[in-house]
Design a protein around this motif. Structure first.
Motif, PDB file in Angstrom:
ATOM      1  N   PRO A   1       0.837  -1.199   0.000  1.00  0.00           N
ATOM      2  CA  PRO A   1       0.000   0.000   0.000  1.00  0.00           C
ATOM      3  C   PRO A   1       0.871   1.248   0.000  1.00  0.00           C
ATOM      4  N   SER A   2       0.477   2.207  -0.798  1.00  0.00           N
ATOM      5  CA  SER A   2       1.251   3.426  -0.858  1.00  0.00           C
ATOM      6  C   SER A   2       0.883   4.286   0.339  1.00  0.00           C
ATOM      7  N   THR A   3       1.820   5.065   0.770  1.00  0.00           N
ATOM      8  CA  THR A   3       1.573   5.948   1.890  1.00  0.00           C
ATOM      9  C   THR A   3       1.405   7.355   1.372  1.00  0.00           C
ATOM     10  N   LEU A   4       0.389   7.977   1.872  1.00  0.00           N
ATOM     11  CA  LEU A   4       0.106   9.332   1.434  1.00  0.00           C
ATOM     12  C   LEU A   4       0.101  10.216   2.671  1.00  0.00           C
ATOM     13  N   ILE A   5       0.811  11.316   2.562  1.00  0.00           N
ATOM     14  CA  ILE A   5       0.816  12.238   3.697  1.00  0.00           C
ATOM     15  C   ILE A   5       0.164  13.536   3.272  1.00  0.00           C
ATOM     16  N   ILE A   6      -0.855  13.896   3.980  1.00  0.00           N
ATOM     17  CA  ILE A   6      -1.515  15.171   3.703  1.00  0.00           C
ATOM     18  C   ILE A   6      -1.074  16.124   4.805  1.00  0.00           C
TER      19      ILE A   6
ATOM     20  N   HIS B   1       2.581  16.206  -4.438  1.00  0.00           N
ATOM     21  CA  HIS B   1       2.021  15.082  -5.182  1.00  0.00           C
ATOM     22  C   HIS B   1       1.450  15.488  -6.530  1.00  0.00           C
TER      23      HIS B   1
ATOM     24  N   ILE C   1      -1.851  14.354   8.105  1.00  0.00           N
ATOM     25  CA  ILE C   1      -2.540  13.068   8.046  1.00  0.00           C
ATOM     26  C   ILE C   1      -1.645  12.086   7.305  1.00  0.00           C
TER      27      ILE C   1
ATOM     28  N   LEU D   1      -1.844   8.495   5.510  1.00  0.00           N
ATOM     29  CA  LEU D   1      -2.758   7.451   5.058  1.00  0.00           C
ATOM     30  C   LEU D   1      -1.920   6.317   4.478  1.00  0.00           C
ATOM     31  N   ASN D   2      -2.038   5.146   5.061  1.00  0.00           N
ATOM     32  CA  ASN D   2      -1.313   4.003   4.528  1.00  0.00           C
ATOM     33  C   ASN D   2      -2.252   3.165   3.682  1.00  0.00           C
ATOM     34  N   GLY D   3      -2.219   3.397   2.410  1.00  0.00           N
ATOM     35  CA  GLY D   3      -3.081   2.612   1.526  1.00  0.00           C
ATOM     36  C   GLY D   3      -3.945   3.504   0.670  1.00  0.00           C
TER      37      GLY D   3
ATOM     38  N   GLU E   1      -7.881   0.129   0.184  1.00  0.00           N
ATOM     39  CA  GLU E   1      -7.479  -0.332   1.518  1.00  0.00           C
ATOM     40  C   GLU E   1      -8.217   0.459   2.588  1.00  0.00           C
TER      41      GLU E   1
END
Lengths: 280, 425
Positions: free
Chosen positions: A9-14, A22, B102, B104-106, B185
């Protein structure tokens, strides 16, 4: 992007104020959505019309007839050696492309407001797909030019191979102006009323019904401040061939202004984009 | 790989409230006029900072921090305006946070609405592709699931009909079918499940449950407490942009119903003046819970008590107190009565208490008609449309159908199902 094929799963940081990072990657990831939105707009555009795509031919054709009669016959303006209808149509193509994109772009975010306020994607996709739709119309109208060439037995020169370059310039011009107007329209709905004016006046301020060589030499550079002058002259140069002379200083000025327009529009769009969902 | 799916730190979202007339705020002339004004001020008082008194800050979310583990199904509840939708919008990246961070993993898919981007002119087939890609599916993914989606929506026959010709039921089914086949996910869902007919809702919820069981993380916002309790493994109670309670759904919902739903006292008192002429009159009445506290919001699994306080002016024999329960449509659900067996004297007070057992009333609003009468002789006093209260579903068997009219009572019926004998043998 297909994550299902991607086990990690890719990790996204907001982070507040840091969504920039991004953006361009996202734009690439969402290219399929771009494709689907454009496809939708093309499909929907002529649904439930009796003559369908023929509208894309009829509109420029009728405008061309009127302009030919007014400027060619009544005003007796010179045609730079080409048949007047072809002179006009060579300009009608980029002009209609630009004008259609402008109207479609400026309304695009508003008409897609329900999607924008419910789903994330790079908003740039929306006006960009509006330009693509106008481009399809442009291609259809291009057939009319071919037909005119056959009718007038007009053979283009080697310069025609540069046409795609000028088409690209026209597309960038449309996108640049379209982005500005679409972003402004989200905040100030006044632009809904301003755009038709721009389109209406632009038809006469740009050398659509006449050759830009009609303009006195000392005003040429000033005239080229209208970026569409450069685009239209480029089209004529490529299509009409030998007899049409490109006024180079003016052309480059137009080109430069187009670049400024495009870059500034991207800047402004990116700046305001993050608040679209809040105020639309 | 960490087992945290969502990590939120110090999240805040500020909106600017305009004190201008709505609609004027973004008018071009307003922007220009204010721009000129501010520029003029800056010119006159170059040292002063520019303030904008016409705008007021409003923090929809403030200093919010939480962590959600992979596979958790978290229900977020709270009153309107508590910040639930804002939180969902930030999590699904529709709008940017003002402060905080925040992780978010997935892959996140958000379902804030079913049928986002559906175009009425396009056919069912075309809309599946369009909607799928808007929700973040790739083309291969849609191709792969296409038949499944069509079967789920039960619209095989109308696949090539423009959706504007669909019945609203078909439209919603198709819209949900696409959404239900998302495989992210992390799934963020706003109150979108209350769509379609009851049968379809059950199907959707079944799908939702399997999504949760597959180890996906679900964030679910709903006003339907029964659904939250049934679907979620955890719940947050949001109030004024902050999480004030977190825990198991049942405890959080209880707290919410206790503190946040307008739990007014439905104390009914006499208002007419000729009650003194009546032999006995109802002085006041109210609904209370098992602890004797007067409330109006009950859970489906707790008993409801109605206390009726009467005042005797002159005693008659065979005085009966009765109460009828009515639903929203003013239909009587039941009537219950009891004759006062004891003798009372003038100025005596009589208090009667009725217990409605737990797990009897379906989640709905109700009210009472209360009367004091002598059977077959006369009605002495009557109060109608009093003591209104509401029953809330805390995950009953029928929570799936919350919001729909499935009747007024939970009937404890027994089912006997015999296996069907095959005809071929």
């Amino acid at each position: 992007m297909s994550h299902s094929s991607n086990p990690k799963p890719s990790t996204l940081i907001i982070e507040a104020g840091k969504t920039e990072k991004h953006y361009w990657r996202d734009l690439w990831r969402y290219r399929e959505l771009f494709y689907f939105l454009a496809w939708r707009d093309v499909l929907v555009r002529y649904k439930q019309t009796a003559i369908g795509m023929a509208w894309a031919l009829l509109q420029p054709f009728l405008t061309m007839v009127v302009l030919t009669v007014v400027f060619g016959r009544l005003a007796q303006l010179p045609s730079d050696g080409a048949p007047y209808p072809i002179l006009v149509f060579a300009a009608m193509l980029p002009w209609q492309f630009f004008a259609n994109s402008l109207s479609a772009c400026s309304n695009s975010l508003i008409t897609n407001a329900h999607v924008i306020s419910k789903v994330y994607f790079p908003r740039l996709i929306v006006p960009a797909s509006a330009v693509v739709v106008s481009f399809v119309d442009f291609l259809v109208a291009g057939m009319m030019l071919l037909l005119l060439m056959v009718v007038y037995n007009f053979v283009p020169t080697w310069r025609i191979i540069f046409l795609p370059l000028f088409v690209a310039i026209a597309a960038l011009a449309s996108l640049g102006a379209g982005l500005w107007l679409s972003a402004l329209n989200v905040k100030y709905r006044d632009f809904r009323y301003i755009v038709p004016f721009i389109v209406q006046f632009g038809l006469y301020l740009s050398p659509v019904g006449f050759s830009s060589n009609v303009v006195p030499q000392r005003w040429r550079l000033l005239y080229s401040l209208n970026p569409m002058v450069g685009v239209i002259d480029g089209f004529r140069w490529a299509i009409l061939g030998g007899n049409f002379h490109l006024y180079l200083p003016g052309f480059f000025l137009s080109l430069f202004l187009l670049l400024v327009l495009l870059i500034s529009s991207l800047w402004y769009f990116r700046k305001t984009e993050r608040t679209f969902a809040d105020i639309i | 790989m960490s087992d945290v799916a969502i990590c939120v730190e110090n999240l805040g979202k500020k909106y600017l409230l305009s004190h201008q007339q709505e609609g004027d705020r973004y008018a071009l002339r307003y922007a220009i006029a204010n721009g000129v004004k501010r520029w003029g001020k800056r010119l006159l008082h170059p040292r002063q900072g520019v303030t904008r008194p016409e705008l007021e800050e409003f923090w929809a979310l403030q200093d919010l921090s939480f962590e959600i583990k992979r596979g958790d199904r978290v229900g977020i509840i709270g009153r309107n305006g508590a910040g639930k939708s804002t939180l969902l919008k930030i999590l699904s990246r529709i709008t940017e946070p003002t402060t905080g961070r925040i992780t978010l993993n997935g892959r996140v898919a958000s379902l804030l609405e079913v049928g986002t981007g559906f175009h009425p002119e396009l056919t069912g087939r075309e809309n599946i592709y369009l909607n799928g890609s808007i929700l973040g599916m790739s083309r291969q993914e849609i191709n792969r699931k296409f038949d499944e989606i069509v079967a789920f929506a039960e619209i095989e026959k109308f696949l090539d009909t423009p959706v504007k010709r669909y019945s609203s039921g078909m439209y919603v089914r198709l819209a949900f079918a696409v959404a239900a086949h998302l495989e992210p996910e992390i799934l963020v869902i706003d109150e979108v499940l209350a769509v379609g007919d009851a049968q379809f809702q059950k199907k959707c919820l079944g799908k939702m449950e399997t999504v949760g069981k597959e180890g996906r993380t679900v964030i679910f916002v709903s006003h339907q407490m029964g659904m939250v309790n049934q679907l979620c493994s955890k719940a947050f109670l949001l109030n004024q942009g902050q999480i004030i309670v977190r825990g198991t759904p049942a405890t959080v919902i209880q707290q919410y119903l206790g503190d946040f739903v307008s739990n007014t006292v439905n104390h009914a008192t006499r208002s007419d003046h000729n009650y003194q002429t009546k032999e006995i009159y109802i002085d006041h009445a109210e609904t209370v819970n098992s602890k004797g506290i007067a409330i109006t919001e009950f859970m489906h699994n707790e008993p409801i008590f109605l206390t009726i306080h009467c005042q005797v002016n002159q005693w008659l024999n065979h005085i009966t107190i009765s109460a009828a329960l009515k639903d929203r449509q003013n239909r009587k659900i039941f009537t219950t009565e009891s004759e006062l067996s004891q003798q009372y004297r003038t100025n005596d007070k009589v208090t009667a208490c009725i217990k409605i057992p737990a797990n009897l009333l379906a989640p709905n609003p109700y009210f009472f008609e209360i009367a004091v009468h002598i059977r077959g002789v006369k009605i002495i006093d009557l109060l109608d449309e009093v003591c209104s209260f509401r029953v809330n579903d805390l995950g009953s068997e029928l929570a799936h159908y919350e919001g729909l009219d499935y009747g007024c009572i939970f009937a404890p019926c027994e089912w006997i199902i015999n296996p069907l004998v095959s005809q071929n043998q």
